[in-house]
Design a protein around this motif. Structure first.
Motif, short mmCIF file in Angstrom:
data_model
loop_
_atom_site.label_atom_id
_atom_site.label_comp_id
_atom_site.label_asym_id
_atom_site.label_seq_id
_atom_site.Cartn_x
_atom_site.Cartn_y
_atom_site.Cartn_z
N MET A 1 2.37 37.42 16.37
CA MET A 1 1.68 38.11 17.46
C MET A 1 2.71 38.58 18.48
N ASN A 2 2.58 39.80 18.95
CA ASN A 2 3.49 40.35 19.95
C ASN A 2 2.95 40.02 21.34
N ILE A 3 3.53 39.04 21.98
CA ILE A 3 3.09 38.62 23.31
C ILE A 3 3.93 39.36 24.35
N GLN A 4 3.28 40.04 25.28
CA GLN A 4 3.99 40.79 26.30
C GLN A 4 4.32 39.88 27.49
N TYR A 5 5.61 39.63 27.70
CA TYR A 5 6.04 38.79 28.81
C TYR A 5 6.46 39.61 30.03
N VAL A 6 6.62 40.92 29.85
CA VAL A 6 7.09 41.78 30.93
C VAL A 6 6.23 43.04 30.98
N GLN A 7 5.80 43.43 32.17
CA GLN A 7 5.07 44.68 32.36
C GLN A 7 5.66 45.41 33.56
N PHE A 244 9.66 27.34 16.67
CA PHE A 244 10.39 26.09 16.53
C PHE A 244 9.50 24.85 16.63
N THR A 245 8.38 24.97 17.33
CA THR A 245 7.55 23.79 17.59
C THR A 245 6.14 24.22 17.98
N ASN A 246 5.19 23.32 17.74
CA ASN A 246 3.82 23.53 18.22
C ASN A 246 3.62 22.97 19.63
N LYS A 247 4.65 22.32 20.14
CA LYS A 247 4.56 21.67 21.45
C LYS A 247 4.35 22.70 22.55
N ASN A 248 3.41 22.44 23.44
CA ASN A 248 3.19 23.29 24.61
C ASN A 248 4.00 22.71 25.77
N PHE A 249 5.14 23.31 26.04
CA PHE A 249 6.07 22.73 26.99
C PHE A 249 5.64 22.87 28.45
N ALA A 250 4.96 23.97 28.80
CA ALA A 250 4.77 24.25 30.22
C ALA A 250 3.48 25.03 30.46
N THR A 251 3.10 25.09 31.72
CA THR A 251 1.98 25.92 32.14
C THR A 251 2.50 27.31 32.47
N LYS A 252 1.98 28.32 31.80
CA LYS A 252 2.48 29.68 31.98
C LYS A 252 1.59 30.44 32.96
N THR A 253 2.24 31.16 33.85
CA THR A 253 1.54 32.05 34.77
C THR A 253 2.24 33.40 34.78
N THR A 254 1.53 34.40 35.27
CA THR A 254 2.13 35.71 35.49
C THR A 254 2.44 35.84 36.97
N THR A 255 3.67 36.20 37.29
CA THR A 255 4.08 36.38 38.67
C THR A 255 4.43 37.85 38.90
N PHE A 256 4.18 38.33 40.11
CA PHE A 256 4.28 39.75 40.42
C PHE A 256 5.41 40.00 41.42
N ASN A 257 6.06 41.14 41.29
CA ASN A 257 7.16 41.50 42.19
C ASN A 257 7.05 42.95 42.64
N VAL A 258 7.37 43.20 43.90
CA VAL A 258 7.58 44.57 44.36
C VAL A 258 8.95 44.65 45.03
N PHE A 337 9.76 49.79 43.11
CA PHE A 337 9.53 49.15 41.81
C PHE A 337 8.37 48.16 41.92
N LYS A 338 7.56 48.11 40.84
CA LYS A 338 6.48 47.12 40.73
C LYS A 338 6.50 46.61 39.29
N TYR A 339 6.56 45.29 39.14
CA TYR A 339 6.57 44.74 37.78
C TYR A 339 6.13 43.28 37.82
N CYS A 340 5.78 42.77 36.66
CA CYS A 340 5.37 41.37 36.57
C CYS A 340 5.89 40.76 35.28
N GLY A 341 5.95 39.44 35.26
CA GLY A 341 6.46 38.75 34.09
C GLY A 341 5.98 37.31 34.06
N THR A 342 6.30 36.63 32.98
CA THR A 342 5.84 35.27 32.77
C THR A 342 6.73 34.26 33.49
N PHE A 343 6.08 33.29 34.07
CA PHE A 343 6.75 32.19 34.78
C PHE A 343 6.16 30.90 34.23
#
Length: 405
Positions: A1-7, A244-258, A337-343
């Motif tokens: 699956m192609n997961i988008q980490y950057v927009q 590499f693993t099925n382990k869920n290491f962290a809580t993922k959020t999307t953070t925004f920047n301008v 600039f306006k963009y967001c990515g995974t944290f």
């Protein structure tokens, strides 16, 4: 699956026009260490392993520093995401203070790198500010200040009466030389340039699709069928660890920047200090070498494969309005600039460093949290020590299984 980490259009990969390109892997190789991931974490690993005379190959599936690294604000500070007193549910204050001091050590490592190899990444040492504009949070800032001061950290307490900033501040902590800022794209490429000069092999546009474990080595298989045989594999892929693993290491959020266009004055922003508020989720602010302002935050839960453009635009508007209200004396603030990515965040605010529990030759270097770059530096130092059988007890802070039942 192609997961988008950057927009969006990230600042640092857009303004840096002179882009070095590495070839893709077109042959089978044998090496001591294979690093998977060509962002800032992988580059840091490549530098420290090469520095310690460990033969290294780095593989990046896309372009160097164009995924999560492209959206990092690179606002570097020793403090953790949460205040010391708030972390006691998950770890001890002693461990958190140790992490603070390790963060200071990592900041010094960047300074030493710059001294040795020139400042090609817009590095600038900065003081940092943690503040609140809420009366009911004054006490928590005071507690944090006292804990830092009692433990020898260089801090100054400010309040409404001593506030020299243009925004509302009820209480704040200034950490002297507590942080730094860099251009993450330039820093990644400078690290790789130095690594390459020390013998590291670097390949981009080379996606790893399979890894096969053996007793004394791992075979890393790329999409074009080439193989890297490595004694150890370093996972430096950031948030995407599913290969590499099925382990869920962290809580993922999307953070925004301008990011603004360059401004002509900084009235109300004392010494271009790095700024973080005490909110949850918090906002963070820095300046750039070409006089831009960056504000980020407004985090939301990350949903793989889904990008809500309307929500993103609302978040960008909130950040723009907050920036303008905080710095009403800075002329002509205009967003460029306006963009967001995974944290990714963890309960104790620390990343993960060390061997996989099932596969002894698979090692993780995952710099999660706001201190990701600093954790990557510390982790790369620890893992290069581990490879050379040099004990380092601090690695226990970042143990991969520390939250397992």
């Amino acid at each position: 699956m192609n997961i988008q980490y950057v927009q969006g259009k990230p600042l640092f990969t857009t303004i840096n026009k002179d882009k070095k390109q590495y070839s893709y892997l077109a042959e089978n190789l044998e090496t001591d260490v294979c690093i998977i991931g060509g962002g800032v974490t992988g580059a840091i690993a490549s530098y420290y392993f090469s520095k310690n005379n460990i033969k290294t190959v780095l593989l990046e599936k896309k372009r160097i520093a164009h995924l999560s690294t492209s959206v990092t604000t690179s606002l570097l500070q020793y403090e953790l995401d949460d205040n010391l007193s708030e972390l006691q549910e998950y770890t001890t204050i002693e461990n958190s203070l140790k992490a603070y001091n390790l963060g200071i050590k990592a900041l010094k490592e960047i300074e030493d790198f710059i001294d040795a190899y020139e400042n090609k990444c817009d590095y600038k040492k900065r003081d940092t500010l943690l503040y609140t504009s809420k009366k009911n949070e004054i006490n928590s800032i005071k507690i944090e200040y006292d804990l830092r001061k009692e433990n020898g950290l260089g801090v100054e307490y400010i309040d409404e009466n001593t506030n020299k900033f243009s925004f509302d501040l009820k209480a704040g902590i200034i950490s002297k030389n507590g942080g730094a800022e860099i251009d993450p794209y330039k820093y990644t490429n400078q690290l790789l340039e130095v690594s390459y000069s020390m013998g590291s092999k670097i390949y981009e546009n080379t996606e790893v699709i399979e890894i096969n474990h053996y007793d004394d080595y791992i075979d890393v298989i790329t999409e074009f069928g080439c193989k890297v045989k490595a004694k150890k594999v370093i996972v430096a892929t950031g948030y995407n660890t599913s290969l590499f693993t099925n382990k869920n290491f962290a809580t993922k959020t999307t953070t925004f920047n301008v990011v603004t266009k360059p401004v002509s004055n900084f009235d109300g922003w004392v010494d271009k200090i790095l700024i973080r508020d005490n909110c949850d989720p918090y906002n963070y602010l820095r300046t750039t070498i070409d006089n831009r302002l960056i504000i980020g935050g407004e985090d939301v839960s990350f949903i793989p494969g889904i990008f809500d453009e309307n929500l993103a635009n609302k978040k960008y508007d909130i950040l723009e309005n907050r920036l303008k209200s905080m710095f009403k004396y800075i002329n002509n603030i205009e967003i460029d600039f306006k963009y967001c990515g995974t944290f990714a965040s963890t309960p104790d605010n620390l990343g993960f460093v060390g061997p996989d529990k099932k596969h002894k030759n698979l090692w993780y270097l995952l710099g999660y949290g706001a201190n990701g770059i600093l954790f990557a530096i510390l982790g790369a130092m620890m893992l290069s020590d581990l490879y050379n059988n040099i004990p380092n007890k601090d690695i226990n802070l970042f143990k991969v299984d520390r939250f397992d039942n």
